[in-house]
Every structure is written in C-alpha cells, then in structure tokens.
Design a protein around this motif. Structure first.
Motif, PDB file in Angstrom:
ATOM      1  N   GLY A  34       0.836  -1.192   0.000  1.00  0.00           N
ATOM      2  CA  GLY A  34       0.000   0.000   0.000  1.00  0.00           C
ATOM      3  C   GLY A  34       0.870   1.241   0.000  1.00  0.00           C
ATOM      4  O   GLY A  34       2.018   1.217  -0.449  1.00  0.00           O
ATOM      5  N   GLU A  35       0.325   2.334   0.519  1.00  0.00           N
ATOM      6  CA  GLU A  35       1.034   3.620   0.470  1.00  0.00           C
ATOM      7  C   GLU A  35       2.377   3.572   1.194  1.00  0.00           C
ATOM      8  O   GLU A  35       3.353   4.186   0.758  1.00  0.00           O
ATOM      9  CB  GLU A  35       0.161   4.711   1.068  1.00  0.00           C
ATOM     10  CG  GLU A  35      -0.997   5.131   0.186  1.00  0.00           C
ATOM     11  CD  GLU A  35      -1.730   6.331   0.763  1.00  0.00           C
ATOM     12  OE1 GLU A  35      -1.161   7.439   0.721  1.00  0.00           O
ATOM     13  OE2 GLU A  35      -2.852   6.142   1.265  1.00  0.00           O
ATOM     14  N   ALA A  38       4.910   1.907  -0.957  1.00  0.00           N
ATOM     15  CA  ALA A  38       5.108   2.690  -2.182  1.00  0.00           C
ATOM     16  C   ALA A  38       6.062   3.866  -1.953  1.00  0.00           C
ATOM     17  O   ALA A  38       6.648   4.389  -2.907  1.00  0.00           O
ATOM     18  CB  ALA A  38       3.773   3.184  -2.716  1.00  0.00           C
ATOM     19  N   VAL A  62      -2.673  -6.681  -2.076  1.00  0.00           N
ATOM     20  CA  VAL A  62      -2.649  -5.274  -2.478  1.00  0.00           C
ATOM     21  C   VAL A  62      -3.671  -4.547  -1.619  1.00  0.00           C
ATOM     22  O   VAL A  62      -4.872  -4.726  -1.773  1.00  0.00           O
ATOM     23  CB  VAL A  62      -2.978  -5.117  -3.982  1.00  0.00           C
ATOM     24  CG1 VAL A  62      -3.057  -3.640  -4.350  1.00  0.00           C
ATOM     25  CG2 VAL A  62      -1.927  -5.826  -4.822  1.00  0.00           C
ATOM     26  N   ARG A  63      -3.178  -3.730  -0.700  1.00  0.00           N
ATOM     27  CA  ARG A  63      -4.038  -3.014   0.255  1.00  0.00           C
ATOM     28  C   ARG A  63      -3.960  -1.514  -0.035  1.00  0.00           C
ATOM     29  O   ARG A  63      -3.525  -0.717   0.786  1.00  0.00           O
ATOM     30  CB  ARG A  63      -3.606  -3.316   1.687  1.00  0.00           C
ATOM     31  CG  ARG A  63      -3.670  -4.794   2.053  1.00  0.00           C
ATOM     32  CD  ARG A  63      -3.408  -4.979   3.524  1.00  0.00           C
ATOM     33  NE  ARG A  63      -4.420  -4.309   4.325  1.00  0.00           N
ATOM     34  CZ  ARG A  63      -4.247  -3.961   5.600  1.00  0.00           C
ATOM     35  NH1 ARG A  63      -3.109  -4.204   6.208  1.00  0.00           N
ATOM     36  NH2 ARG A  63      -5.225  -3.350   6.263  1.00  0.00           N
ATOM     37  N   ASP A  64      -4.397  -1.170  -1.223  1.00  0.00           N
ATOM     38  CA  ASP A  64      -4.244   0.192  -1.737  1.00  0.00           C
ATOM     39  C   ASP A  64      -5.587   0.908  -1.688  1.00  0.00           C
ATOM     40  O   ASP A  64      -6.211   1.167  -2.719  1.00  0.00           O
ATOM     41  CB  ASP A  64      -3.713   0.094  -3.175  1.00  0.00           C
ATOM     42  CG  ASP A  64      -3.351   1.446  -3.767  1.00  0.00           C
ATOM     43  OD1 ASP A  64      -3.221   2.412  -2.995  1.00  0.00           O
ATOM     44  OD2 ASP A  64      -3.221   1.515  -4.991  1.00  0.00           O
ATOM     45  N   GLN A  67      -6.040   3.948  -3.768  1.00  0.00           N
ATOM     46  CA  GLN A  67      -5.752   3.746  -5.191  1.00  0.00           C
ATOM     47  C   GLN A  67      -4.601   4.628  -5.694  1.00  0.00           C
ATOM     48  O   GLN A  67      -4.650   5.191  -6.790  1.00  0.00           O
ATOM     49  CB  GLN A  67      -7.007   3.998  -6.019  1.00  0.00           C
ATOM     50  CG  GLN A  67      -8.191   3.099  -5.664  1.00  0.00           C
ATOM     51  CD  GLN A  67      -7.913   1.622  -5.938  1.00  0.00           C
ATOM     52  OE1 GLN A  67      -7.623   1.247  -7.063  1.00  0.00           O
ATOM     53  NE2 GLN A  67      -7.991   0.805  -4.900  1.00  0.00           N
ATOM     54  N   LYS A  68      -3.552   4.730  -4.869  1.00  0.00           N
ATOM     55  CA  LYS A  68      -2.377   5.513  -5.255  1.00  0.00           C
ATOM     56  C   LYS A  68      -1.132   4.644  -5.437  1.00  0.00           C
ATOM     57  O   LYS A  68      -0.315   4.910  -6.307  1.00  0.00           O
ATOM     58  CB  LYS A  68      -2.090   6.584  -4.189  1.00  0.00           C
ATOM     59  CG  LYS A  68      -3.147   7.675  -4.105  1.00  0.00           C
ATOM     60  CD  LYS A  68      -2.756   8.715  -3.054  1.00  0.00           C
ATOM     61  CE  LYS A  68      -3.791   9.842  -2.985  1.00  0.00           C
ATOM     62  NZ  LYS A  68      -3.410  10.855  -1.952  1.00  0.00           N
ATOM     63  N   ALA A  69      -0.989   3.616  -4.615  1.00  0.00           N
ATOM     64  CA  ALA A  69       0.227   2.803  -4.631  1.00  0.00           C
ATOM     65  C   ALA A  69       0.358   1.986  -5.911  1.00  0.00           C
ATOM     66  O   ALA A  69       1.427   1.918  -6.517  1.00  0.00           O
ATOM     67  CB  ALA A  69       0.262   1.891  -3.413  1.00  0.00           C
ATOM     68  N   MET A  70      -0.758   1.363  -6.338  1.00  0.00           N
ATOM     69  CA  MET A  70      -0.692   0.510  -7.527  1.00  0.00           C
ATOM     70  C   MET A  70      -0.404   1.307  -8.795  1.00  0.00           C
ATOM     71  O   MET A  70       0.445   0.902  -9.598  1.00  0.00           O
ATOM     72  CB  MET A  70      -1.994  -0.287  -7.653  1.00  0.00           C
ATOM     73  CG  MET A  70      -1.885  -1.483  -8.590  1.00  0.00           C
ATOM     74  SD  MET A  70      -0.686  -2.706  -8.039  1.00  0.00           S
ATOM     75  CE  MET A  70       0.157  -3.028  -9.583  1.00  0.00           C
TER      76      MET A  70
END
Length: 308
Positions: A34-35, A38, A62-64, A67-70
């Motif tokens: 996640g963030e 990242a 994926v614990r994003d 919706q910024k890390a991916m």
C-alpha cells in the motif's frame, strides 16, 4: 558419432530449437502492499525488477485503499522497462473485515497479452456458500504467441485459518468457470497456504484439487516459497487443468524466483519486499511446435543422406 552431433549444431539454431522466447506467468504475494511500501524507493525498485521479468503477474495482498500505490508501481514499471507496455486489471476490494481488505491485481504486458474477460466470483452473495475470505478473481487472457493461445487464470489467496474449506470450494469455482466460458484451459495460482501447519497431508489427500487426475500441481511438494531462512513451506502454488494446458508448459519451468540471491539482498532487505518469493512458470512459444517439427524433418533428411 561425435562428428555427427557437431554437424547438427547449426541445424539446432537454424530451426529455432534454442531460440524461441517463452511466455512467463508469475504469482507474487507482495505482503501488505500500500502507500507505506510505495514510499520506499528500494522496495519499489525490487518490485519493478521482479515484475519486468513476467508477461503476466498475479499480485496479492494489495491493500491500496486510496488507489495511489498501484498506479505508482505500474508507472515505475513502465519507466524501467521500455521494451513493453504494462497494464493492470484488478478485483474488487475483498475481505470479511472492513479494516482489512485486499485486491487481486493482474499486471500484464499489453504488447503480448489481451484481456478478453474478467469475473469476480460472487461467493458472499445470496444463494452461495460463503466459503472464501477473499473470493477468487478470474481473468481470461489471449496470448497469440503462446502454444495455447488463450487461457484462464483463477487467482486465490486462502485464509490460513480456513485452507481446506477454501481449497475445496476453489474446485467448484474452477468447474463453474469452465462451464461459463466453455474452456478447459484453466490455471489456478496464488498463495494457497497449502503446506506446513496450515494444511496437513491427511487433509490435503481428501481435497478434490489434489485427487483430480486432470489437475497438475507444477511446483514440487518440497519447494520453499518463503524468504525467511527459518521456514521452508510450499505456500504458493500453480495448478493447471488438462493435458492441453499441461503440454503447453515448458517442462520443469515452475519454480520460485529467489530475488534475494538474484539482487544480492540480505534477508532483512528481502523481507522489506515480501516474506514470499514470487513463483513462475513458462509457456511454450507458438513457434516452438513448428520449429521442432521442421527440425525433426531436417534431422531425418540429414540422417538419410549420411546413410546413402
């Protein structure tokens, strides 16, 4: 005889026995991506290196939520590998707890693969038994360069507390997908937690996924897919359905990728990336069948000439 094989060496190269580029499918539990992760440049660099090896990668944990890390990872991947364009397709956010939810994400090379369908299994909807903590995510891919051309990948990250139940239910998901899309070319992959204290041999032997002879578990049972030196467990798995798909796999190509050794990391550095190794398998190139046939014909002609 030695002279005979020396003469054959140019023929091997000429007919592509050595040269075809295989297609690599990978599965990687990123461990709480996640963030926070990242923001770690060294970790993101390793992720980009690992994913740039694969034509299709299944990412788990994926614990994003924002919706910024991916998108950041995808952007870094595209900048670091200019030979390919990478895209992603993601599941819903999954999990029984509102405070802990994950997504499955398939990252793929757009220049080699096309997504032709996706399906989120509705395990927690009315009429279905709520067997999964994180319901399987199913994607159909078209890959013209491969010997199999088109296939379905079923992603699953089982809950450690409920491995037997979830793996048994995964068999029903596979059957449903086969009927729905009228295909036999199905691969199941992900962190199954299918070893050590989470799944005993007695429990495993009762599961349809292990008993069905049409299913091929590609990684050997003693494979270690964990980073920690203190553990040795085959948690992460790749399973293919049917002889057609099995024959499209490069023999003995299924294995973990030891990124710690490959990138000269300490165990501490590697664990910042994940406590799992990614696993992978190669599919044969579409040209390999033709190349092999041409080579065998040429070999026969050459042998007849030598006899005459």
């Amino acid at each position: 005889m030695r002279h005979f094989f020396l003469i054959l060496i140019p023929y091997l190269g000429a007919f592509g026995v050595q040269g075809a580029s295989e297609f690599r499918i990978c599965s990687f539990n990123l461990q709480h991506f996640g963030e926070s992760k990242a923001k770690k440049r060294d970790v993101m660099d390793v992720y980009a290196k690992i994913l740039s090896r694969c034509d299709v990668s299944l990412l788990q944990e994926v614990r994003d939520s924002k919706q910024k890390a991916m998108p950041q990872l995808l952007d870094q991947l595209n900048k670091s590998d200019l030979n390919h364009e990478y895209k992603a397709v993601a599941s819903e956010r999954l999990g029984r707890s509102e405070t802990y939810q994950e997504q499955y994400v398939f990252v793929y090379r757009r220049d080699r693969v096309t997504v032709t369908g996706q399906y989120q299994y509705p395990d927690n909807k009315p009429g279905n038994v709520d067997a999964f903590s994180r319901e399987p995510f199913v994607v159909r891919f078209k890959a013209p360069e491969t010997a199999i051309k088109e296939f379905v990948l079923i992603a699953q990250h089982t809950s450690p507390a409920n491995v037997s139940t979830e793996l048994d239910a995964l068999y029903d998901v596979m059957q449903h997908v086969k009927r729905m899309w009228k295909t036999e070319n199905v691969m199941l992959l992900g962190d199954f937690n299918a070893d050590c204290s989470y799944l005993s041999k007695r429990s495993r032997d009762k599961l349809r996924l292990f008993r069905d002879n049409s299913l091929f578990w590609l990684l050997p049972e003693k494979t270690d897919t964990t980073v920690r030196a203190s553990t040795s467990c085959a948690y992460d798995r790749i399973v293919v359905h049917g002889d057609v798909f099995s024959n499209a796999v490069v023999p003995f190509s299924a294995k973990p990728f030891d990124f710690q050794t490959a990138y000269q990391l300490t165990e501490e550095q590697a664990l910042k990336v994940s406590d799992h190794y990614p696993i992978e398998v190669l599919l044969k190139n579409n040209a390999s069948k033709v190349s092999l046939s041409l080579f065998l014909v040429s070999l026969l002609i050459f042998a007849l000439r030598c006899i005459n």
